[in-house]
Each structure stands twice: as structure tokens, then as C-alpha cells.
Design a protein around this motif. Structure first.
Motif, PDB file in Angstrom:
ATOM      1  N   ASP A 277       0.829  -1.207   0.000  1.00 51.83           N
ATOM      2  CA  ASP A 277       0.000   0.000   0.000  1.00 51.83           C
ATOM      3  C   ASP A 277       0.859   1.250   0.000  1.00 51.83           C
ATOM      4  O   ASP A 277       0.533   2.236  -0.654  1.00 51.83           O
ATOM      5  N   GLU A 278       1.967   1.200   0.769  1.00 45.58           N
ATOM      6  CA  GLU A 278       2.839   2.370   0.846  1.00 45.58           C
ATOM      7  C   GLU A 278       4.249   1.938   1.242  1.00 45.58           C
ATOM      8  O   GLU A 278       4.425   1.123   2.141  1.00 45.58           O
ATOM      9  N   VAL A 279       5.233   2.511   0.563  1.00 39.45           N
ATOM     10  CA  VAL A 279       6.641   2.325   0.923  1.00 39.45           C
ATOM     11  C   VAL A 279       7.280   3.712   0.860  1.00 39.45           C
ATOM     12  O   VAL A 279       7.357   4.322  -0.201  1.00 39.45           O
ATOM     13  N   MET A 280       7.712   4.197   2.020  1.00 44.42           N
ATOM     14  CA  MET A 280       8.314   5.531   2.123  1.00 44.42           C
ATOM     15  C   MET A 280       9.642   5.410   2.863  1.00 44.42           C
ATOM     16  O   MET A 280       9.739   4.691   3.860  1.00 44.42           O
TER      17      MET A 280
ATOM     18  N   GLU B  92       9.149   9.010  -1.353  1.00 41.82           N
ATOM     19  CA  GLU B  92       8.288   7.916  -1.798  1.00 41.82           C
ATOM     20  C   GLU B  92       9.077   6.960  -2.691  1.00 41.82           C
ATOM     21  O   GLU B  92       9.839   7.387  -3.560  1.00 41.82           O
TER      22      GLU B  92
ATOM     23  N   GLU C 298       9.483   3.818  -5.511  1.00 35.58           N
ATOM     24  CA  GLU C 298       8.854   3.319  -6.726  1.00 35.58           C
ATOM     25  C   GLU C 298       9.212   1.851  -6.874  1.00 35.58           C
ATOM     26  O   GLU C 298      10.294   1.428  -6.482  1.00 35.58           O
ATOM     27  N   LYS C 299       8.305   1.095  -7.471  1.00 37.49           N
ATOM     28  CA  LYS C 299       8.537  -0.334  -7.651  1.00 37.49           C
ATOM     29  C   LYS C 299       9.288  -0.574  -8.954  1.00 37.49           C
ATOM     30  O   LYS C 299       8.951   0.001  -9.988  1.00 37.49           O
TER      31      LYS C 299
ATOM     32  N   TYR D  85      11.325  -2.098  -4.048  1.00 36.26           N
ATOM     33  CA  TYR D  85      10.917  -0.706  -3.901  1.00 36.26           C
ATOM     34  C   TYR D  85      12.182   0.131  -3.769  1.00 36.26           C
ATOM     35  O   TYR D  85      13.022  -0.134  -2.897  1.00 36.26           O
TER      36      TYR D  85
ATOM     37  N   HIS E  99       9.443   2.794   5.763  1.00 31.71           N
ATOM     38  CA  HIS E  99       8.113   2.549   6.342  1.00 31.71           C
ATOM     39  C   HIS E  99       7.316   1.777   5.300  1.00 31.71           C
ATOM     40  O   HIS E  99       6.999   2.314   4.239  1.00 31.71           O
TER      41      HIS E  99
ATOM     42  N   THR F 102       3.885  -0.420   4.493  1.00 30.54           N
ATOM     43  CA  THR F 102       2.536  -0.837   4.851  1.00 30.54           C
ATOM     44  C   THR F 102       2.031  -1.729   3.728  1.00 30.54           C
ATOM     45  O   THR F 102       1.972  -1.306   2.569  1.00 30.54           O
TER      46      THR F 102
ATOM     47  N   HIS G 287       2.506  -3.413   9.064  1.00 32.33           N
ATOM     48  CA  HIS G 287       3.465  -2.312   8.944  1.00 32.33           C
ATOM     49  C   HIS G 287       4.791  -2.732   9.573  1.00 32.33           C
ATOM     50  O   HIS G 287       4.808  -3.366  10.618  1.00 32.33           O
TER      51      HIS G 287
ATOM     52  N   SER H  96      -3.267  -3.149  10.582  1.00 36.62           N
ATOM     53  CA  SER H  96      -3.926  -1.879  10.285  1.00 36.62           C
ATOM     54  C   SER H  96      -5.414  -2.011  10.395  1.00 36.62           C
ATOM     55  O   SER H  96      -6.003  -2.992  10.219  1.00 36.62           O
TER      56      SER H  96
END
Length: 152
Positions: free
Chosen positions: A69-72, A88, A90-91, A97, A114, A116, A121, A152
């Protein structure tokens, strides 16, 4: 009348047995999910203004997670976490990532990813030394990570 009564009893019994079977199946399917793991790769050292690649491979058990959902990436200089920068990811084609970052001055920096994914998480962290940066007593070793799993 007796036939109707018996038929109602049989139908009710079958209905109750069917409901019990569904309850058991739902209970079996609610096992907790396997945790996600994020393998963070950061160079140990880099030169000032050299672009470095931050890479994270996310897995759940044996499966590569390519639908996070999110990789930061959170990046900050030693002792200045309040001034952290979020980048942020990118894949790439292999499902990793990635993000790129150049550091403008000498120092020891921390990179924390981070992730998710699938309702979970995790946040592993690694240091990187830029230029002539000298670690302080509180600097972590490259193998040290800070991780936790939460639903989550």
C-alpha cells in the motif's frame, strides 16, 4: 399434521447443522496473517552529493510482496530526526521498492523504510556515512534495525 411437524423438525435440524459448519469454516480462515518482512539495502558509505540507491525487498513468508500500500523512506542526519525527509519509493521490474537520494554534507545519516502492506506495517532502519562523517556514540551499527508489526 404429524408429517408436517416431522418435516419442520428435519428442516430445522439441517439448517442448524449447516450453520455450525459455516461457523467452523469462518473460524479456520481467520488465522493471523504471516508478518511482512522488509529487507532494506543501503550502502554503508557514500561521497557528498553522490546519488545512492535505497532498495527494499518486501516479503510475506516465501512470497514477494509487489502490492504494498505504501513504501516511504525517512532520511535524517544523526541527532536531527525532527528534520527528517520523506521520500516515496517506486517499484522496479523485480518487485523491489527503490528511491534515490544524494546527501549534501558530511555526516552520519539514518534511513528508515516505512512499509505498509496487507494490513501490516514494518520499519527497519540502517545508517549510512557520507563523506568524512564520524559516527557518534549513539550511532547504530549497520545490522541494527528497528522493526515492529502491527495490524492496520
Amino acid at each position: 399434521m404429524k408429517k408436517q411437524w416431522m418435516m419442520m423438525v428435519v428442516i430445522c435440524s439441517l439448517f442448524l447443522l449447516g450453520a455450525c459448519g459455516q461457523q467452523k469454516q469462518q473460524t479456520e480462515n481467520t488465522a493471523p496473517p504471516q508478518p511482512i518482512e522488509a529487507e532494506l539495502t543501503v550502502p554503508e558509505k557514500a561521497a557528498v552529493n553522490e546519488e545512492v540507491t535505497l532498495t527494499t525487498k518486501v516479503t510475506q513468508g516465501e512470497e514477494i510482496v509487489s502490492d504494498a500500500d505504501e513504501v516511504m523512506y525517512e532520511v535524517w542526519q544523526e541527532g536531527k530526526k525532527e528534520d527528517s525527509e520523506m521520500i516515496e519509493a517506486e517499484k522496479d521490474k523485480e518487485g523491489n521498492y527503490i528511491a534515490k537520494k544524494a546527501f549534501a554534507q558530511d555526516g552520519v545519516y539514518h534511513v528508515q523504510v516505512h512499509v505498509t502492506a496487507r494490513g501490516l506495517h514494518t520499519m527497519p532502519k540502517k545508517p549510512i556515512t557520507i563523506g568524512q562523517g564520524q559516527p557518534t556514540d549513539s550511532t547504530t551499527t549497520p545490522q541494527e534495525t528497528e522493526e515492529h508489526q502491527q495490524h492496520s
